[in-house]
Design a protein around this motif. Sequence first.
Motif, PDB file in Angstrom:
ATOM      1  N   PRO A 162       0.818  -1.209   0.000  1.00 54.83           N
ATOM      2  CA  PRO A 162       0.000   0.000   0.000  1.00 54.83           C
ATOM      3  C   PRO A 162       0.855   1.263   0.000  1.00 54.83           C
ATOM      4  N   ALA A 163       0.645   2.132  -0.990  1.00 50.54           N
ATOM      5  CA  ALA A 163       1.471   3.329  -1.146  1.00 50.54           C
ATOM      6  C   ALA A 163       0.596   4.564  -1.030  1.00 50.54           C
ATOM      7  N   GLU A 164       1.240   5.724  -1.063  1.00 51.72           N
ATOM      8  CA  GLU A 164       0.489   6.975  -0.925  1.00 51.72           C
ATOM      9  C   GLU A 164      -0.409   7.171  -2.144  1.00 51.72           C
ATOM     10  N   LEU A 203      -8.036  -2.532   5.926  1.00 54.58           N
ATOM     11  CA  LEU A 203      -6.870  -2.451   6.800  1.00 54.58           C
ATOM     12  C   LEU A 203      -5.909  -1.357   6.366  1.00 54.58           C
ATOM     13  N   PRO A 216      -6.708   2.121   4.847  1.00 56.64           N
ATOM     14  CA  PRO A 216      -7.482   3.202   4.222  1.00 56.64           C
ATOM     15  C   PRO A 216      -6.573   4.300   3.702  1.00 56.64           C
ATOM     16  N   ARG A 217      -7.039   5.028   2.734  1.00 57.68           N
ATOM     17  CA  ARG A 217      -6.344   6.178   2.130  1.00 57.68           C
ATOM     18  C   ARG A 217      -5.024   5.778   1.469  1.00 57.68           C
ATOM     19  N   ALA A 277       3.227 -10.189  -2.497  1.00 54.98           N
ATOM     20  CA  ALA A 277       3.462  -8.889  -1.887  1.00 54.98           C
ATOM     21  C   ALA A 277       3.051  -8.864  -0.431  1.00 54.98           C
ATOM     22  N   PRO A 335      -3.009  -8.314   2.799  1.00 56.12           N
ATOM     23  CA  PRO A 335      -3.972  -9.168   3.516  1.00 56.12           C
ATOM     24  C   PRO A 335      -5.151  -9.542   2.624  1.00 56.12           C
ATOM     25  N   LEU A 336      -5.406 -10.850   2.502  1.00 60.39           N
ATOM     26  CA  LEU A 336      -6.476 -11.351   1.643  1.00 60.39           C
ATOM     27  C   LEU A 336      -7.434 -12.188   2.466  1.00 60.39           C
ATOM     28  N   TYR A 347       9.189 -20.713   0.569  1.00 63.58           N
ATOM     29  CA  TYR A 347       9.417 -20.594   2.005  1.00 63.58           C
ATOM     30  C   TYR A 347      10.393 -21.631   2.520  1.00 63.58           C
ATOM     31  N   ARG A 402      -6.633 -12.896  11.663  1.00 64.50           N
ATOM     32  CA  ARG A 402      -7.663 -11.953  12.094  1.00 64.50           C
ATOM     33  C   ARG A 402      -8.828 -12.728  12.648  1.00 64.50           C
ATOM     34  N   THR A 429      -4.890 -14.242   6.786  1.00 69.54           N
ATOM     35  CA  THR A 429      -4.907 -13.237   5.729  1.00 69.54           C
ATOM     36  C   THR A 429      -3.610 -13.183   4.934  1.00 69.54           C
ATOM     37  N   LYS A 430      -2.534 -13.821   5.420  1.00 64.12           N
ATOM     38  CA  LYS A 430      -1.293 -13.772   4.641  1.00 64.12           C
ATOM     39  C   LYS A 430      -0.767 -15.196   4.476  1.00 64.12           C
ATOM     40  N   SER A 449       5.490 -14.144   7.391  1.00 67.32           N
ATOM     41  CA  SER A 449       5.415 -14.019   5.940  1.00 67.32           C
ATOM     42  C   SER A 449       6.572 -13.182   5.431  1.00 67.32           C
ATOM     43  N   GLN A 451       7.910 -10.256   3.140  1.00 63.60           N
ATOM     44  CA  GLN A 451       7.336  -9.062   2.550  1.00 63.60           C
ATOM     45  C   GLN A 451       8.428  -8.051   2.369  1.00 63.60           C
ATOM     46  N   LYS A 452       8.242  -7.113   1.408  1.00 60.50           N
ATOM     47  CA  LYS A 452       9.223  -6.047   1.282  1.00 60.50           C
ATOM     48  C   LYS A 452       8.631  -4.699   1.682  1.00 60.50           C
ATOM     49  N   ARG A 453       7.319  -4.585   1.582  1.00 55.57           N
ATOM     50  CA  ARG A 453       6.662  -3.316   1.860  1.00 55.57           C
ATOM     51  C   ARG A 453       6.418  -3.197   3.358  1.00 55.57           C
ATOM     52  N   VAL A 503       4.605  -1.672   6.787  1.00 57.30           N
ATOM     53  CA  VAL A 503       3.398  -1.010   7.278  1.00 57.30           C
ATOM     54  C   VAL A 503       3.689  -0.593   8.718  1.00 57.30           C
ATOM     55  N   SER A 559       3.020   4.014   3.634  1.00 56.23           N
ATOM     56  CA  SER A 559       2.173   4.674   2.654  1.00 56.23           C
ATOM     57  C   SER A 559       2.121   6.179   2.857  1.00 56.23           C
ATOM     58  N   GLU A 560       2.454   6.674   4.050  1.00 55.16           N
ATOM     59  CA  GLU A 560       2.526   8.130   4.197  1.00 55.16           C
ATOM     60  C   GLU A 560       3.722   8.511   5.067  1.00 55.16           C
ATOM     61  N   PRO A 561       4.187   9.786   4.945  1.00 56.18           N
ATOM     62  CA  PRO A 561       5.349  10.180   5.736  1.00 56.18           C
ATOM     63  C   PRO A 561       4.970  10.282   7.216  1.00 56.18           C
ATOM     64  N   LYS A 592      -4.043   2.457  11.252  1.00 53.61           N
ATOM     65  CA  LYS A 592      -4.434   2.664   9.862  1.00 53.61           C
ATOM     66  C   LYS A 592      -5.166   3.985   9.659  1.00 53.61           C
ATOM     67  N   ASP A 593      -5.694   4.571  10.733  1.00 50.50           N
ATOM     68  CA  ASP A 593      -6.522   5.757  10.547  1.00 50.50           C
ATOM     69  C   ASP A 593      -5.775   7.066  10.706  1.00 50.50           C
ATOM     70  N   MET A 594      -4.595   7.034  11.358  1.00 46.10           N
ATOM     71  CA  MET A 594      -3.920   8.305  11.636  1.00 46.10           C
ATOM     72  C   MET A 594      -2.555   8.339  10.987  1.00 46.10           C
ATOM     73  N   GLU A 595      -2.028   9.569  10.844  1.00 44.21           N
ATOM     74  CA  GLU A 595      -0.675   9.727  10.320  1.00 44.21           C
ATOM     75  C   GLU A 595       0.305   9.189  11.361  1.00 44.21           C
TER      76      GLU A 595
END
Lengths: 195, 215
Positions: free
Chosen positions: A21-23, A70, A72-73, A104, A107-108, A192, B16, B25-26, B44, B46-48, B50, B76-78, B112-115
């Motif tokens: 997830p990116a900006e 999970l 948003p935005r 990647a 979550p699915l 894995y 979850r 979920t993963k 899992s 992953q490279k990205r 969160v 996803s955000e600074p 997830k909801d705040m910066e």
Amino acid sequence: SSIPPSLSAGDTSVLAGLYGPAEAKLSKELPDRAALEVLLRPKVGLPGVLERSREQQLRQTCEAVVLGVLHPRTAITLVLQVLSDAGSLLSCCLNAACMGLLDAGLPLSSLFCGVTCALSPDGTITLDPTARQEQEARAVLTFAIDSSEKKVLMATTKGSCSVEEMQQCLVMAQRAADTIFQFYRDALHRRYSKS
Amino acid sequence: TGAAPAGRLLCGPGLRRSGAGLLVTKCGLLRHRPAGPGAYWVDSQQKRYVPVKGDHVLGIVTAKAGDVFKLDVGGSEPASLSYLAFEGATKRNRPNVQVGDLIYGQFLVANKDMEPEMVCIDSSGKSSGMGIIGQDGFLFKVSLGLIRKLLAPKCEIIQELSQLYPFELVLGMNGRIWVKAKTVQQTLIIVNILEASEYMTAEQRRQALAKLSGN
């Protein structure tokens, strides 16, 4: 982003790259979910109307499965590049998309796979038809089947067929889906077990 | 989970609660910790990254907006970092942070909801290794799984590398590693070994290190 998985079924080959997830751009961001975007690039030429319609079908299938609440935005971008097309392209794109999502680590809620059936004029059903078989067929049906309850996430038909024939194709596709899910499992198992 | 003894069970990353059951979920290896509150989670690859509250990460300053710095942490955000969140910082005594500096801090707020918000002090006001990372050194990115492997106690890779050359190492949970050794060549050798150790087996790594220390 992740090392793109490339999926080949017979001679049809599609490379999938997932970013996110990116900006997200302010105009595209959704307040409660991730904004999923699919880009399908054909092997030659610029993407046209057919690619746009396939992109929407793929996007709706992926949105049904990705837990966008999970993140948003944010923006999740899936880029599919067609490397070679020898029939059953849409189902190959669906499989590549699912493997890209798995790779990647997004979550699915379940996995999905794509199966194409060709209905020939005399009523025989062929799974994963070649380009030649697709052209000669009376109808070509593609189904996206989910892994938890084998439900249909997406169905698209080219040509005409009766309701009973569609049901028969669906049953065959659901059975074939098991083989594809087993293939996903084996591929990830290999990945894995290396670490 | 049918015959498990009654007690609290924690759901870690990759799992979850959905209705009465659990949803995976993963994809990855399912791990279990029986001690304390038992926990299940999915390991899992992953490279990205969160952002997660409490994670120590390496961020790059991208902007200074009034009293707050904006850092790129690979999410996803600074993330935002207040200039008062450094050890010994006051309104008169501001930390010397420029755009492009490397900062090691932890997340105070990350959902997830705040910066996401970062700080460079812990709950008692001490910096404990966090803050601005000095000049020189080399920053590179690896997958999150490798970072977790390197952060495990008594990690063999780090022990073997420390016998090769002395070096400084900062590991960020966002996949970023900063290395500094005496010379540029030594730094780059350590960078290459760390990057390659994701795919090398222990035997191959020992052979590579033996060749290097033999030179």
